[in-house]
Enzyme design. Sequence first.
Site, PDB file in Angstrom:
ATOM      1  N   ASN A  29      -7.178 -10.550 -14.948  1.00 44.76           N
ATOM      2  CA  ASN A  29      -6.736 -11.781 -14.275  1.00 44.76           C
ATOM      3  C   ASN A  29      -7.950 -12.610 -13.866  1.00 44.76           C
ATOM      4  O   ASN A  29      -9.082 -12.212 -14.088  1.00 44.76           O
ATOM      5  CB  ASN A  29      -5.832 -11.450 -13.084  1.00 44.76           C
ATOM      6  CG  ASN A  29      -6.564 -10.653 -12.024  1.00 44.76           C
ATOM      7  OD1 ASN A  29      -7.502 -11.140 -11.413  1.00 44.76           O
ATOM      8  ND2 ASN A  29      -6.164  -9.397 -11.837  1.00 44.76           N
ATOM      9  N   ALA A  71      -8.972  -7.169  -3.611  1.00 43.21           N
ATOM     10  CA  ALA A  71      -8.973  -7.184  -5.079  1.00 43.21           C
ATOM     11  C   ALA A  71      -7.630  -7.659  -5.617  1.00 43.21           C
ATOM     12  O   ALA A  71      -6.586  -7.433  -5.006  1.00 43.21           O
ATOM     13  CB  ALA A  71      -9.251  -5.765  -5.602  1.00 43.21           C
ATOM     14  N   ASP A 118      -0.938  -5.160 -11.722  1.00 44.45           N
ATOM     15  CA  ASP A 118       0.254  -4.387 -11.357  1.00 44.45           C
ATOM     16  C   ASP A 118       0.693  -3.466 -12.497  1.00 44.45           C
ATOM     17  O   ASP A 118       1.388  -2.489 -12.273  1.00 44.45           O
ATOM     18  CB  ASP A 118       1.409  -5.328 -11.009  1.00 44.45           C
ATOM     19  CG  ASP A 118       1.132  -6.051  -9.701  1.00 44.45           C
ATOM     20  OD1 ASP A 118       0.484  -5.451  -8.824  1.00 44.45           O
ATOM     21  OD2 ASP A 118       1.545  -7.218  -9.562  1.00 44.45           O
ATOM     22  N   LYS A 167      -8.924   0.145 -32.363  1.00 46.60           N
ATOM     23  CA  LYS A 167      -8.604  -1.277 -32.222  1.00 46.60           C
ATOM     24  C   LYS A 167      -7.294  -1.585 -32.958  1.00 46.60           C
ATOM     25  O   LYS A 167      -7.120  -1.177 -34.113  1.00 46.60           O
ATOM     26  CB  LYS A 167      -9.764  -2.100 -32.814  1.00 46.60           C
ATOM     27  CG  LYS A 167      -9.602  -3.567 -32.604  1.00 46.60           C
ATOM     28  CD  LYS A 167     -10.758  -4.340 -33.225  1.00 46.60           C
ATOM     29  CE  LYS A 167     -10.383  -5.786 -33.301  1.00 46.60           C
ATOM     30  NZ  LYS A 167     -11.238  -6.528 -34.199  1.00 46.60           N
ATOM     31  N   PRO A 189      -1.213   2.288  -9.905  1.00 46.54           N
ATOM     32  CA  PRO A 189      -1.033   2.724  -8.516  1.00 46.54           C
ATOM     33  C   PRO A 189      -1.252   1.545  -7.568  1.00 46.54           C
ATOM     34  O   PRO A 189      -2.078   0.671  -7.856  1.00 46.54           O
ATOM     35  CB  PRO A 189      -2.139   3.775  -8.336  1.00 46.54           C
ATOM     36  CG  PRO A 189      -3.143   3.474  -9.378  1.00 46.54           C
ATOM     37  CD  PRO A 189      -2.412   2.854 -10.533  1.00 46.54           C
ATOM     38  N   ASP A 190      -0.516   1.500  -6.471  1.00 44.32           N
ATOM     39  CA  ASP A 190      -0.744   0.447  -5.477  1.00 44.32           C
ATOM     40  C   ASP A 190      -1.771   0.956  -4.464  1.00 44.32           C
ATOM     41  O   ASP A 190      -1.486   1.844  -3.650  1.00 44.32           O
ATOM     42  CB  ASP A 190       0.572   0.063  -4.790  1.00 44.32           C
ATOM     43  CG  ASP A 190       0.393  -1.218  -3.988  1.00 44.32           C
ATOM     44  OD1 ASP A 190      -0.575  -1.295  -3.205  1.00 44.32           O
ATOM     45  OD2 ASP A 190       1.195  -2.153  -4.165  1.00 44.32           O
ATOM     46  N   PHE A 239      -4.180  -8.635   0.965  1.00 44.48           N
ATOM     47  CA  PHE A 239      -4.115 -10.047   0.613  1.00 44.48           C
ATOM     48  C   PHE A 239      -2.814 -10.293  -0.138  1.00 44.48           C
ATOM     49  O   PHE A 239      -2.299  -9.376  -0.788  1.00 44.48           O
ATOM     50  CB  PHE A 239      -5.306 -10.443  -0.270  1.00 44.48           C
ATOM     51  CG  PHE A 239      -6.515 -10.823   0.536  1.00 44.48           C
ATOM     52  CD1 PHE A 239      -7.161  -9.875   1.320  1.00 44.48           C
ATOM     53  CD2 PHE A 239      -6.988 -12.125   0.532  1.00 44.48           C
ATOM     54  CE1 PHE A 239      -8.258 -10.219   2.087  1.00 44.48           C
ATOM     55  CE2 PHE A 239      -8.091 -12.475   1.300  1.00 44.48           C
ATOM     56  CZ  PHE A 239      -8.722 -11.522   2.078  1.00 44.48           C
ATOM     57  N   LYS A 289       5.631  -8.321   2.279  1.00 43.74           N
ATOM     58  CA  LYS A 289       4.608  -7.438   1.696  1.00 43.74           C
ATOM     59  C   LYS A 289       3.936  -6.595   2.782  1.00 43.74           C
ATOM     60  O   LYS A 289       3.654  -5.422   2.582  1.00 43.74           O
ATOM     61  CB  LYS A 289       3.577  -8.316   0.975  1.00 43.74           C
ATOM     62  CG  LYS A 289       2.712  -7.575   0.022  1.00 43.74           C
ATOM     63  CD  LYS A 289       1.947  -8.523  -0.880  1.00 43.74           C
ATOM     64  CE  LYS A 289       2.865  -9.165  -1.899  1.00 43.74           C
ATOM     65  NZ  LYS A 289       2.159 -10.088  -2.781  1.00 43.74           N
ATOM     66  N   LYS A 335       4.180  -2.615   2.346  1.00 45.03           N
ATOM     67  CA  LYS A 335       2.984  -1.827   2.012  1.00 45.03           C
ATOM     68  C   LYS A 335       2.480  -1.014   3.194  1.00 45.03           C
ATOM     69  O   LYS A 335       1.718  -0.083   3.023  1.00 45.03           O
ATOM     70  CB  LYS A 335       1.886  -2.756   1.508  1.00 45.03           C
ATOM     71  CG  LYS A 335       2.337  -3.562   0.289  1.00 45.03           C
ATOM     72  CD  LYS A 335       1.237  -3.726  -0.709  1.00 45.03           C
ATOM     73  CE  LYS A 335       1.716  -4.531  -1.889  1.00 45.03           C
ATOM     74  NZ  LYS A 335       0.804  -4.462  -3.015  1.00 45.03           N
TER      75      LYS A 335
END
Length: 403
Positions: free
Chosen positions: A209, A275, A279, A289, A307-308, A326, A340, A344
């Site tokens: 990302n 970070a 997900d 490849k 993993p979260d 965040f 959230k 969490k």
Amino acid sequence: MLTGKKILLIISGGIAAYKSLELIRALKKENAHVKCILTHGGSQFITPLSVAALTQEQVYTDLWSLKDETDMGHIRLSREADLIVIAPASANLMAQMAHGLAEDLASTTLLASNRPIMACPAMNPMMWAHQATQDNIETLKSRDLQIIMPDDGDMACGETGTGRMSEPENILKSIIEHFKENKPLAGQKAIVTSGPTYEAIDPVRFIGNRSSGKQGHAIADALAQAGASVTLITGPVAIADPEGVETIHVESAQEMLEACENKLKQNIDMAICAAAVADWRPKALKEHKLKKQDNQDTLTISFTKTPDILQTISNHGERPTLVVGFAAETQDLLAHAKAKREKKGCDWIVANNVGDKAVFGQNENHVHLITAENTQEWAQTTKREIARDLVGRIVEYFETIKK
Ligand code: C5P
């Protein structure tokens, strides 16, 4: 180094004011931000222009100056400094402070201040020795004001005795010492996650990302400046490791989690998860490849959850005292961010809207801080400033729970 330290230098009346110009230069060399108040007495010895030229900042002289007072100049000046240094501190200014007088900008700022103050007296030896001055010094010391004692020697007035302002290099040393001793997070351990994660598809491709790592790195830096021992666990970024921070480079969410869990064994006081962790990761890592087939128009890759990390840290047996996450959202920012925080199990969420591309890779950010008690909107500013403000809140938090 005094990088980023904000010093308010108050220059009151005395021939030693010329030495304060040298002090400004020395502070600037150490990368401090210096703002000055020059009293009416001080301006009889040096000019606002020379002070402005050296600080490269506006010089404040007048309590009643409309321009400065529209934003309550004396209150702002008294609160935004990390340290207030009075050099030279005249007998008169110290008497005003001892008795709570607020007659001009310098004395008013000092009375309105909640910041640490260091005073460097300079005066004629008889004035210094006078019981009134000595009583005032004792009063100020009892209020935790640090006094840099004057030196002995020949005075500009022709007399000899105690009263010469300490030399700028000595004052500088005391300022550096002050910051070493008074770092608010000294002894605290922090982990910060930053940057994106890359999830491998095959040996050459990955899914990632746009996170630049600027916000997370700035937080690690600000925590280190505040005296914490910081471990930064970062995904691949193009920015430098912050100075004085242990930096661990990882690629995937799984590696980031393992690095965090390893650190949790060391009694971590706070974790700031900035970070942008992927997900999802491709279900199976291709050994070779992926080749494009001649008759192929589409490609389907199956993903599985990563993993979260934030959730794992928040619910860990060795959970840090404070866990901050965040939330980057493109819609219903606050509702999603509040949900959230609950889901969490972290203490705070810093929420930002990333819908308009105004955040990723940019130097500025516009955030809300969501805690169990309330939600605060912070004005748009640089990521560095947000990092410093967040660390300010962290310092307050740890001070409150200590009480
Ligand atoms: O669920 P979401 O990705 O929006 O949550 C964002 C917060 O959770 C950030 O603090 C991010 O660092 C953290 N996170 C994590 N591990 C994941 C996903 C997100 O630590 N796998």
